[in-house]
Design a protein around this motif. Structure first.
Motif, PDB file in Angstrom:
ATOM      1  N   PHE A 231       0.711  -1.185   0.052  1.00 38.21           N
ATOM      2  CA  PHE A 231       0.106   0.070  -0.072  1.00 38.21           C
ATOM      3  C   PHE A 231       0.774   1.237  -0.078  1.00 38.21           C
ATOM      4  O   PHE A 231       0.525   2.293  -0.689  1.00 38.21           O
ATOM      5  CB  PHE A 231      -0.983  -0.046   1.101  1.00 38.21           C
ATOM      6  CG  PHE A 231      -1.813  -1.272   1.371  1.00 38.21           C
ATOM      7  CD1 PHE A 231      -2.471  -1.538   0.582  1.00 38.21           C
ATOM      8  CD2 PHE A 231      -1.536  -2.193   2.207  1.00 38.21           C
ATOM      9  CE1 PHE A 231      -3.181  -2.628   0.295  1.00 38.21           C
ATOM     10  CE2 PHE A 231      -2.620  -3.408   2.413  1.00 38.21           C
ATOM     11  CZ  PHE A 231      -3.315  -3.451   1.133  1.00 38.21           C
ATOM     12  N   LEU A 296      -8.243   3.855   1.740  1.00 39.07           N
ATOM     13  CA  LEU A 296      -7.305   2.624   1.934  1.00 39.07           C
ATOM     14  C   LEU A 296      -7.022   2.654   3.570  1.00 39.07           C
ATOM     15  O   LEU A 296      -6.949   1.689   4.253  1.00 39.07           O
ATOM     16  CB  LEU A 296      -6.088   2.732   1.182  1.00 39.07           C
ATOM     17  CG  LEU A 296      -6.024   2.421  -0.256  1.00 39.07           C
ATOM     18  CD1 LEU A 296      -4.859   2.556  -0.969  1.00 39.07           C
ATOM     19  CD2 LEU A 296      -6.656   1.001  -0.685  1.00 39.07           C
ATOM     20  N   VAL A 371      -6.618  -4.885   0.405  1.00 35.29           N
ATOM     21  CA  VAL A 371      -6.940  -4.520   1.774  1.00 35.29           C
ATOM     22  C   VAL A 371      -8.029  -5.491   2.593  1.00 35.29           C
ATOM     23  O   VAL A 371      -7.710  -6.042   3.653  1.00 35.29           O
ATOM     24  CB  VAL A 371      -7.528  -3.130   1.788  1.00 35.29           C
ATOM     25  CG1 VAL A 371      -7.757  -2.615   3.218  1.00 35.29           C
ATOM     26  CG2 VAL A 371      -6.620  -2.050   1.265  1.00 35.29           C
TER      27      VAL A 371
END
Length: 392
Positions: A231, A296, A371
């Motif tokens: 990420f 996110l 995620v």
């Protein structure tokens, strides 16, 4: 007296307005036909420039040419001293019906009825030296035979050393180099995002004090995002690519291929510096890149609370959860529409070779899925840290 060329110019303005009015009448017969309904007339009266912004269909049309409006006076480019030696107030007034009266007031005092000179020109004798000090307000009220009335007014002055300033918003719009402003804003947004990412990447686990409020949870979610490589590097690469990478490759002009960057466009061996590209860059950052990063972070925070995608929907906090997903969905639809707009503007090649539009649109669902499917063992440390903070 008014010179013949001024009279001729006024007549040209008059014919222009009539033609535009006829055009409007014909176009309004067409259903659902959009038409820009504003226009501008201007005139030179003894080398003094005056103008008025008007709306189609609003009659009468009135333009005061002498005395000229102080707000638009320029002593460097116009012979403003001629105002002191003028003998008449001059007004340009016309309508679809004949003009019946032109009333002139200065500072609220009735000065008289202007008489018709020729064409759309009306004049009223005056003594400008009676208004030699400070500023004054002139108002002209025009009526036509159809009963329509129009009142216009502006501030004027016979003194050269008096100036009026535009309001701050108008001054900003007129006097600012918006290309430079767009560049500065674009760079500032990018730097802020990069500083936040890199700071949390190399910062140790933050020691939060007090209840787990919005600020503490936001800080913790940024901590989690920056510590998980997939990420962190995805968001970092997206931010850097928005600044440095080509947004798309396509047919910029007919038969000429080129590349579009945030800082400009390369086409047919030539470089065109960016202007609007920075505006589009700001929109991309504000309406997708940064919201994606925030989404996110929020999703990772839900995972740290021990939820997966299904269980976090069963918490019962629908008023807090559903709006987040809906907002991200709307922004994702906006990103899809930007791909469609790119295709319509620059063609299929630009759509296929557009990392910032098409490719990002395809990668985003994959990143979000990562995620919610991330192995809980990879989040174990962060889950323990969050539980420790909540229990303290």
């Amino acid at each position: 007296m008014i010179s013949e060329n001024i009279v001729l110019y006024f007549y040209i303005c008059f014919v222009y307005i009539i033609l535009q009015a006829v055009l409007q009448y014909e176009v309004t017969k067409l259903p659902h036909c959009p038409l820009v309904s504003r226009y501008r007339i201007f005139a030179f009266d003894h080398d003094l420039f005056s103008f008025a912004d008007l709306i189609f269909g609003e009659w009468p049309v009135v333009l005061i040419t002498n005395p000229k409006a102080l707000l638009y006076s320029s002593a460097k480019h116009e012979p403003l001293e001629r105002l002191l030696y003028s003998t008449h107030i001059r007004v340009l007034a016309f309508s679809l019906s004949s003009i019946t009266s032109v009333t002139v007031k200065i500072d609220g005092v009735h000065l008289g009825q202007a008489s018709h000179l020729s064409g759309p020109i009306f004049i009223l004798k005056w003594n400008p030296r009676n208004y030699g000090n400070k500023t004054h307000n002139i108002e002209v009220i025009v009526q036509d035979s159809a009963g329509r009335s129009k009142s216009v007014h502006h501030v004027f002055s016979a003194q050269k050393d008096i100036h009026l300033r535009f309001d701050p918003l108008a001054s900003f719009i007129l006097l600012t180099d918006h290309c430079i402003v767009a560049r500065v804003v674009f760079v500032m947004i990018v730097l802020i995002q990069l500083i936040i990412l890199i700071t949390f990447r190399f910062r140790a686990h933050p020691e939060h004090k007090g209840p787990p409020g919005f600020v503490n949870l936001t800080s913790f979610s940024l901590h989690v995002l920056s510590k998980i490589n997939i990420f962190y590097y995805s968001v970092l690469l997206l931010t850097l690519y928005t600044v440095l990478g080509p947004w798309f490759v396509g047919e910029i002009t007919k038969g000429k291929l080129g590349c579009c960057f945030s800082f400009g466009i390369f086409v047919d061996g030539h470089f065109l510096p960016g202007s609007l590209t920075f505006i589009f860059g700001i929109l991309q950052l504000v309406f997708f890149n940064i919201p994606l990063m925030a989404y996110l972070c929020w999703s990772l925070l839900q995972r740290c609370f021990g939820h997966n995608f299904r269980s976090h929907l069963r918490q019962g906090k629908y008023l807090k959860i559903i709006p987040v997903h809906l907002l991200m969905l709307l922004l994702y639809i906006w990103q899809i529409y930007s791909c469609y707009f790119l295709h319509m503007t620059y063609g299929t090649l630009a759509l296929l070779f557009s990392p910032l539009r098409t490719w990002l649109t395809l990668v985003t669902p994959v990143l979000i899925r990562c995620v919610w499917t991330l192995n809980s063992t990879e989040l174990g440390t962060f889950i323990a840290q969050l539980k420790s903070h909540l229990s303290s």
